[in-house]
Design an enzyme around this catalytic site. Structure first.
Site, PDB file in Angstrom:
ATOM      1  CE  LYS A  46       0.688   1.353   4.543  1.00 29.33           C
ATOM      2  NZ  LYS A  46       1.538   2.447   4.937  1.00 29.33           N
ATOM      3  N   PRO A  86       9.624  -4.426   0.092  1.00 33.25           N
ATOM      4  CG  PRO A  86      10.449  -2.301  -0.451  1.00 33.25           C
ATOM      5  CD  PRO A  86       9.539  -3.389  -0.949  1.00 33.25           C
ATOM      6  CB  VAL A  87      10.978  -5.304   5.785  1.00 33.23           C
ATOM      7  CG1 VAL A  87      10.314  -6.595   5.389  1.00 33.23           C
ATOM      8  CG2 VAL A  87      12.485  -5.460   5.766  1.00 33.23           C
ATOM      9  N   GLY A  89       7.292   1.423   4.986  1.00 31.84           N
ATOM     10  CA  GLY A  89       6.007   2.133   5.010  1.00 31.84           C
ATOM     11  C   GLY A  89       5.067   1.645   3.923  1.00 31.84           C
ATOM     12  N   GLY A 137       3.876  -4.227   4.013  1.00 29.71           N
ATOM     13  CA  GLY A 137       4.046  -5.624   3.592  1.00 29.71           C
ATOM     14  C   GLY A 137       3.628  -6.647   4.641  1.00 29.71           C
ATOM     15  N   GLY A 138       4.106  -6.517   5.869  1.00 28.24           N
ATOM     16  CA  GLY A 138       3.799  -7.477   6.927  1.00 28.24           C
ATOM     17  C   GLY A 138       2.305  -7.507   7.233  1.00 28.24           C
ATOM     18  CB  SER A 139      -0.174  -4.767   7.654  1.00 30.46           C
ATOM     19  OG  SER A 139       0.537  -4.130   8.673  1.00 30.46           O
ATOM     20  CG  ASP A 178      -0.804   0.071   8.334  1.00 29.23           C
ATOM     21  OD1 ASP A 178      -1.581   0.966   8.711  1.00 29.23           O
ATOM     22  OD2 ASP A 178       0.365   0.276   7.975  1.00 29.23           O
TER      23      ASP A 178
END
Ligand code: C5P
Length: 285
Positions: free
Chosen positions: A12, A94-95, A98, A101-103, A136
């Site tokens: 996002k 990419p981590v 912002g 990705g993880g969410s 998120d």
């Protein structure tokens, strides 16, 4: 029943991000317009074997601390079902960027498991699990464009937009709590961009139409830790993006472009001048 499913987990961007208050627990109240974009991680769920297992092609993200594992575990408890399943995550988003990705991974797993087992967890319970996993996560249950309020859990769906972006991440990543702390210390006022952009979207504006109104309240705080964020923003504007700004608490930056050709041109210019962890063009989805 298929014993393997593969799902795409999108990133996002925050088109606006206004910090409008601080809560007693230290979390920040925000107003943000968010949109999912076509940069994806890939998640495979293989049913069988014994118990819940998780692995990731980036080994440092593997293990039970990963939000993927936590999401699957929370779903199995809510569904009251033992999960014999191996989850495999191929990471491309990419981590520390912002980009959510993880969410997104967590929400994708919640949706995939619930669909696979014929929806044993109802929509509001799924939203409850998502909110508990992270601010998120609820956004990614549905995707598209939304207004996020509260600490991110209050979501109002908005009309999806279309358009092309360049997304880049400098070598340096940022810690979200650190950026929020610096924002508080600098006492930066909200620019209320969200209200202006909401009005424009309501009036039928396009992505390039709203581009000049976009703003991210956390930019100054993030730039004080990673000055390259500001040079990337300026560089992308000079290279021909309609506007360019940071997403979330950084450190990734995106440029809004007129079309794919314009986005590719901006990508080439920025890639030629900076060492980057990530750079690609993407569409809003
Ligand atoms: O929800 P997430 O794990 O991404 O949040 C990480 C940290 O970012 C929180 O511990 C908090 O310090 C900060 N944060 C905040 N206000 C928000 C979201 C995150 O202060 N709305």
């Amino acid at each position: 029943m298929n014993d393997e499913i593969t799902a795409l987990s999108p990133a996002k961007i925050n088109l606006t991000l206004d910090i409008v208050g601080t809560r007693a627990d230290g979390y920040h109240e925000l107003r943000s317009i968010v949109h999912t974009i076509g940069i994806y991680d890939t998640i495979s769920l293989r049913f069988g074997g014994e118990g819940l297992r998780f692995r990731c092609d980036k080994s440092e993200l593997g293990g039970e601390e990963n939000l993927c594992f936590k999401a699957a575990h929370a779903w199995s408890q809510a569904a009251d079902r033992v999960l014999d399943c191996e989850i495999e995550l191929q990471k491309r988003i990419p981590v520390g960027a912002g980009l959510g990705g993880g969410s997104s991974n967590a929400a994708t797993i919640l949706n995939a498991l619930n669909a696979h087992f014929d929806e044993p967890v109802d929509g509001s319970a799924l939203l409850g699990i998502a909110t508990h996993l992270g601010a998120d996560v609820p956004l990614f249950l549905r995707g598209g464009c939304a207004l996020m309020e509260g600490i991110g859990e209050k979501l109002t769906p908005l009309r999806s937009l279309e358009g092309w972006l360049v997304v880049v991440q400098p070598l340096q990543t940022l810690s979200t709590p650190q950026v929020f702390r610096t924002h508080d210390a600098l006492k930066i006022p909200s620019s209320h961009a969200t209200d202006r952009v909401l009005k424009a979207i309501g009036n039928g504006a396009t992505l390039t139409g709203i581009a000049p109104l976009l703003d991210n309240n956390l930019t100054r705080a993030a730039t004080s830790h990673v000055p390259e964020i500001d040079s990337l923003i300026q560089e992308m504007r000079k290279a021909g993006s309609v506007n360019s700004l940071m997403t979330g608490s950084g450190s990734a930056v995106f440029g809004v472009c007129d079309d794919e050709e314009n986005a590719q041109r901006v990508l080439e210019v920025v890639r030629g001048k900076h060492d980057l962890t990530f750079v690609d063009v993407a569409q809003l989805i």
